[in-house]
Enzyme design. Sequence first.
Site, PDB file in Angstrom:
ATOM      1  CG  ASP A  69     -10.631  46.919  -3.806  1.00  0.00           C
ATOM      2  OD1 ASP A  69     -10.681  45.895  -3.108  1.00  0.00           O
ATOM      3  OD2 ASP A  69     -11.355  47.909  -3.590  1.00  0.00           O
ATOM      4  CE1 TYR A  71      -5.758  42.150   2.316  1.00  0.00           C
ATOM      5  CE2 TYR A  71      -3.511  42.296   1.484  1.00  0.00           C
ATOM      6  CZ  TYR A  71      -4.594  41.537   1.895  1.00  0.00           C
ATOM      7  OH  TYR A  71      -4.505  40.161   1.894  1.00  0.00           O
ATOM      8  CG  PHE A  82      -5.277  37.645  -1.979  1.00  0.00           C
ATOM      9  CD1 PHE A  82      -6.388  37.732  -1.159  1.00  0.00           C
ATOM     10  CD2 PHE A  82      -5.470  37.339  -3.319  1.00  0.00           C
ATOM     11  CE1 PHE A  82      -7.667  37.521  -1.668  1.00  0.00           C
ATOM     12  CE2 PHE A  82      -6.736  37.131  -3.837  1.00  0.00           C
ATOM     13  CZ  PHE A  82      -7.832  37.222  -3.009  1.00  0.00           C
ATOM     14  CG  HIS A 193     -12.859  36.404  -1.213  1.00  0.00           C
ATOM     15  ND1 HIS A 193     -12.237  36.805  -0.049  1.00  0.00           N
ATOM     16  CD2 HIS A 193     -12.316  37.139  -2.208  1.00  0.00           C
ATOM     17  CE1 HIS A 193     -11.348  37.750  -0.339  1.00  0.00           C
ATOM     18  NE2 HIS A 193     -11.378  37.967  -1.641  1.00  0.00           N
TER      19      HIS A 193
END
Length: 229
Positions: A69, A71, A82, A193
């Site tokens: 989702d 930031y 990202f 991740h």
Amino acid sequence: MGVSDEASAPLDAGWERALEGLEPQFAKVREELVARRRGGEQILPEPHHVLRAFRQPFERVRVLILGQDPYPTPGHPIGLSFAVEESVRPLPKSLNNIFKELESDCSVPPSPHGDLTGWADQGVLMLNRVLTVAAGRPASHRGIGWEEITETAIRALAGRGTPLVAILWGAEARRLQPLLHEGANTQVIVSPHPSPLSAYRGFFGSRPFSRANQALEAMGAAPVDWRLR
């Protein structure tokens, strides 16, 4: 199909077709966001960025980078997983780790900014599974309806029959691997991740960028120039 008046710029025609029939789901999400705004919630990203991924040409997508989702920091998210606004300093730690791996993998020096539009312009779709979030509250919009929309988008990409490399970072992204139907035209790259909590558990050294280019070339598609300018 827009989520709000501010986000009502037309979607790419290919995405319009791919998401056809989801008007009820978009309406459900829109109603939830309107109610939350009326209750005083600050919702990110800015409305005109919410559906940015679906304004990118559907037929030109050759790499999918799947995020969770946006930031939750105001001024950071721009509708690409990202990525952040070009002026944001310091960069998010996950993005810093992405740039570190890119340098190790492809000898590309880290970019001084975190705006990944240069990748998007080459057909890299940076899609979050959930497209909005409440400021300061990560994962706060999970379950309001975005998942059905983005899962349909992923299925549509895999179903085109044209070259696609999906980069899945972390357990949440990996759960969607069954939607991608790996085969002659779809390849999947999976690793932990890039967050500081997991980057040293296998993200560093996973070489996703060079592997994506190798897979694209094997499928007869052009590689991505991962340098940002």
